[in-house]
Design a protein around this motif. Structure first.
Motif, short mmCIF file in Angstrom:
data_model
loop_
_atom_site.label_atom_id
_atom_site.label_comp_id
_atom_site.label_asym_id
_atom_site.label_seq_id
_atom_site.Cartn_x
_atom_site.Cartn_y
_atom_site.Cartn_z
N THR A 282 0.85 -1.18 0.00
CA THR A 282 0.00 0.00 0.00
C THR A 282 0.89 1.23 0.00
O THR A 282 2.01 1.19 0.51
CB THR A 282 -0.96 0.03 1.22
OG1 THR A 282 -1.94 1.06 1.03
CG2 THR A 282 -0.20 0.29 2.52
N ARG A 283 0.42 2.30 -0.64
CA ARG A 283 1.17 3.55 -0.73
C ARG A 283 0.22 4.69 -0.46
O ARG A 283 -0.85 4.77 -1.07
CB ARG A 283 1.79 3.71 -2.11
CG ARG A 283 2.66 4.95 -2.29
CD ARG A 283 3.27 4.97 -3.68
NE ARG A 283 4.36 5.95 -3.80
CZ ARG A 283 4.18 7.22 -4.19
NH1 ARG A 283 2.95 7.65 -4.47
NH2 ARG A 283 5.20 8.05 -4.26
N VAL A 284 0.59 5.55 0.51
CA VAL A 284 -0.28 6.67 0.88
C VAL A 284 0.48 7.98 0.60
O VAL A 284 1.65 8.12 0.95
CB VAL A 284 -0.67 6.61 2.37
CG1 VAL A 284 -1.68 7.71 2.71
CG2 VAL A 284 -1.25 5.24 2.73
N THR A 285 -0.19 8.91 -0.07
CA THR A 285 0.35 10.26 -0.25
C THR A 285 -0.74 11.27 0.07
O THR A 285 -1.93 10.92 0.12
CB THR A 285 0.83 10.46 -1.71
OG1 THR A 285 -0.20 10.05 -2.60
CG2 THR A 285 2.11 9.68 -1.99
N VAL A 286 -0.30 12.52 0.31
CA VAL A 286 -1.22 13.59 0.70
C VAL A 286 -1.17 14.67 -0.37
O VAL A 286 -0.08 14.98 -0.88
CB VAL A 286 -0.80 14.22 2.04
CG1 VAL A 286 -1.89 15.16 2.55
CG2 VAL A 286 -0.49 13.15 3.08
N SER A 287 -2.32 15.22 -0.72
CA SER A 287 -2.28 16.39 -1.62
C SER A 287 -3.33 17.39 -1.14
O SER A 287 -4.28 17.05 -0.43
CB SER A 287 -2.54 15.99 -3.07
OG SER A 287 -3.91 15.92 -3.32
N ALA A 288 -3.12 18.65 -1.56
CA ALA A 288 -4.06 19.71 -1.13
C ALA A 288 -5.37 19.51 -1.90
O ALA A 288 -5.40 18.90 -2.95
CB ALA A 288 -3.45 21.06 -1.45
#
Ligand code: TA6
Length: 288
Positions: A282-288
């Protein structure tokens, strides 16, 4: 083993080793019990993983929050209810094999091998690795190796708890037109239309290999959850009544987290041949 300067091993509570990562790209904590990613906060953001303030940190006990590893079965054991929920991996002490600091991320590799204790619960020979990359993105990969002489099947989940501003304002994009098993009340096969929203307890196993985007207007951010080697996406929020039954979770905490889990569950178990291997990520990233 030598740890890079950005990692220190703490025992809080005593006898409970936790890797504390402080890097320019992110901070995080990973317990050796269960190779459990407890917290992850990428630089410039508020915490992304949810960790219950009432989580019990004790060997052999699953931590409420972060990323519990559910393996080699998901939920209750298929035939023996006396065996631990969600399998053995999250309750066992893993070994830290290596840790490396890169310019823009940190990697850690943990190992769990079958022994007499695991054989009592699951009579198979195996070696598991958990690879973690911590930086602007969080990547977790669970590798299963069959070191025995007979094939075995596993169900599994990277049971990721994610912090949200207000569950009632959340929408999950990416599961439209997807069949799922609804396990709230009588287990029922249903079909998702549109975005996933939350008006009560949600506990669903979607038949999907796709990533999703969690829109969180209250925190003015989106969480992008991608995955590999997974044909089930589990979405869970306990809501009010189930939260009250969980001693390691505040009654009102359900407002501020949900679980989106890369999994292979239900009829999507994975068979590993002798000498073979399987990986789920699993890969988690954050964006505005
Ligand atoms: O992933 C959803 C789920 O299977 C729920 O049914 C709920 O039991 C949750 O996992 C947490 O399980 P745990 O054993 O960690 O309390």
């Amino acid at each position: 083993m030598n740890l890079p300067d950005c990692i220190r091993l703490e025992e809080t509570p005593a006898g409970y080793p936790i890797c504390v990562i402080s890097h320019a790209s992110a901070t995080a904590r990973v317990a050796l019990n269960g190779a459990h990613v407890m917290e992850w906060t990428p630089a410039g953001h508020s915490p992304v993983l949810y960790l219950s303030p009432d989580a019990i940190l004790a060997e052999g006990k699953a931590i409420r929050g972060g990323i519990p590893i559910c393996w080699p079965w998901f939920n209750a054991h298929p035939t023996d209810a006396s065996k631990p929920m969600h399998g053995i991996a999250r309750n066992r002490p893993w070994t830290l094999v290596r840790a490396d600091e890169k310019t823009d991320h940190v990697t850690l590799l943990f190992k769990l091998e079958s022994d007499e204790a695991t054989q009592e619960l699951w009579p198979q020979d195996f070696r598991c690795y958990l690879g973690i990359s911590i930086g602007a993105a969080l990547e977790v990969t669970l590798m299963t190796e069959n070191t025995g002489s007979e094939s075995f099947s596993v169900a599994e989940a990277l049971h990721t708890y994610l912090t949200v501003g207000d569950i009632k304002q959340i929408s999950i994009v990416g599961l439209h037109d997807t069949p799922y098993l609804d396990t709230v009340g009588e287990r029922t096969l249903r079909h998702q239309t549109g975005d996933v929203t939350f008006e009560g307890e949600v506990d669903r196993q979607y038949h999907s290999t796709a990533g999703v985007v969690i829109h969180d207007p209250a925190l003015s951010r989106k969480l992008i959850v991608d995955k590999l080697g997974s044909s089930t996406t589990v979405v869970w929020n306990p809501w009010i009544e189930k939260s009250k039954r969980l001693a390691d979770l505040p009654d009102e905490a359900f407002h501020n987290f949900l679980c989106v889990e890369a999994a292979n569950a239900g009829d999507a178990t994975v068979t590993v041949q002798p000498g073979g291997s399987h990986a789920i990520s699993t890969r988690v990233t954050v964006s505005a």
